[in-house]
Design a protein around this motif. Structure first.
Motif, mmCIF file in Angstrom:
data_model
loop_
_atom_site.group_PDB
_atom_site.id
_atom_site.type_symbol
_atom_site.label_atom_id
_atom_site.label_comp_id
_atom_site.label_asym_id
_atom_site.label_seq_id
_atom_site.Cartn_x
_atom_site.Cartn_y
_atom_site.Cartn_z
ATOM 1 N N TYR A 147 4.421 12.046 4.658
ATOM 2 C CA TYR A 147 4.013 10.646 4.709
ATOM 3 C C TYR A 147 5.130 9.642 4.401
ATOM 4 N N SER A 162 0.825 -1.213 0.000
ATOM 5 C CA SER A 162 0.000 0.000 0.000
ATOM 6 C C SER A 162 0.859 1.264 0.000
ATOM 7 N N CYS A 213 1.033 4.111 -3.046
ATOM 8 C CA CYS A 213 0.810 5.535 -2.783
ATOM 9 C C CYS A 213 2.011 6.372 -3.232
#
Length: 250
Positions: free
Chosen positions: A51, A17, A21
């Motif tokens: 992030y 994931s 991203c």
């Protein structure tokens, strides 16, 4: 030797994931840069700092180097050698200065200083200040870009102000050449100060296909965007990028 043997320890820590991203972020940023000449680092650097801090600044710069080369090669006939030479001269000096400053001064303090300078330039441009792409202006923009690019991976805002009135094809090609050479110098500086190692190269290689996909998307769109829209895009991205850098540093 297998890829797992080379990068196994980092592969084990990267979830699917997170990788997807990261890849989508790079794809969109590459497409933006392919259309407007800027946008990749302005989008990716702030998001990655929030992030995916493992991508800042080295891996983003390493992926940005071939992106810049592709942008230059696609419209190389439009290259303005005078603009490129002046901008590159300033960029090299700025990168060298950043390498020294990083060992002496807090990086957040430098980021705040340059973000405020860019915000001032954007504000003046919006109220009618016309920045001509002269040798002196481009050299100063290159100096600021070298420092900002090495510290935050987002070295585009100074060029957004100094080159906003160039024809679109000239802008994309010239910025591509400037960013390609300037990014190589920044990567060398990061390697010298010990901030570009095996982990950083692993992320760079993993994200390269996403960059290629994003640039491919931009090719069909680049010729359809007007000069005024690109100018507004440059100032807008410089504004947003500087605000985000300022917010992060504070």
């Amino acid at each position: 030797m297998s890829l797992y043997a080379l990068f196994g320890s980092w592969l084990d820590t990267l979830s699917l994931s997170a990788y997807l991203c990261m890849g989508l972020m790079v794809l969109v940023g590459a497409a933006m840069q392919g259309v407007g000449g800027l946008g990749y680092a302005m989008l990716c650097a702030p998001l990655a700092a929030l992030y995916f801090p493992e991508l800042v600044p080295g891996p983003l710069l390493a992926v940005g180097a071939p992106l810049a080369l592709l942008a230059y090669l696609r419209e190389r006939q439009a290259l303005d050698v005078r603009v490129a030479a002046a901008a590159l001269a300033g960029r090299v000096v700025g990168t060298a200065a950043a390498a020294v400053l990083l060992s002496l001064v807090d990086a957040d303090g430098l980021a705040i200083f340059f973000a405020l300078l860019i915000l001032s330039g954007v504000a003046l441009s919006l109220v009618g200040w016309k920045v001509a792409p002269t040798v002196n202006n481009l050299s100063v923009a290159g100096l600021f870009s070298g420092v900002m690019g090495t510290i935050t991976a987002a070295g585009g805002p100074p060029f957004a102000i100094a080159m906003q009135r160039l024809p679109p094809a000239t802008l994309r090609s010239t910025l591509g050449m400037v960013f390609f050479i300037g990014t190589l110098v920044s990567l060398a500086a990061l390697t010298w100060v010990g901030r570009m190692g095996g982990a950083q190269w692993f992320y760079s290689l993993a994200l390269l296909p996403w960059m290629l996909a994003g640039f491919s998307v931009s090719t069909a769109l680049a010729r359809k965007v007007s000069r005024d829209r690109i100018r507004h895009w440059l100032l807008g991205t410089a504004l947003v990028s500087s605000l985000v850098i300022l917010w992060q540093a504070l």
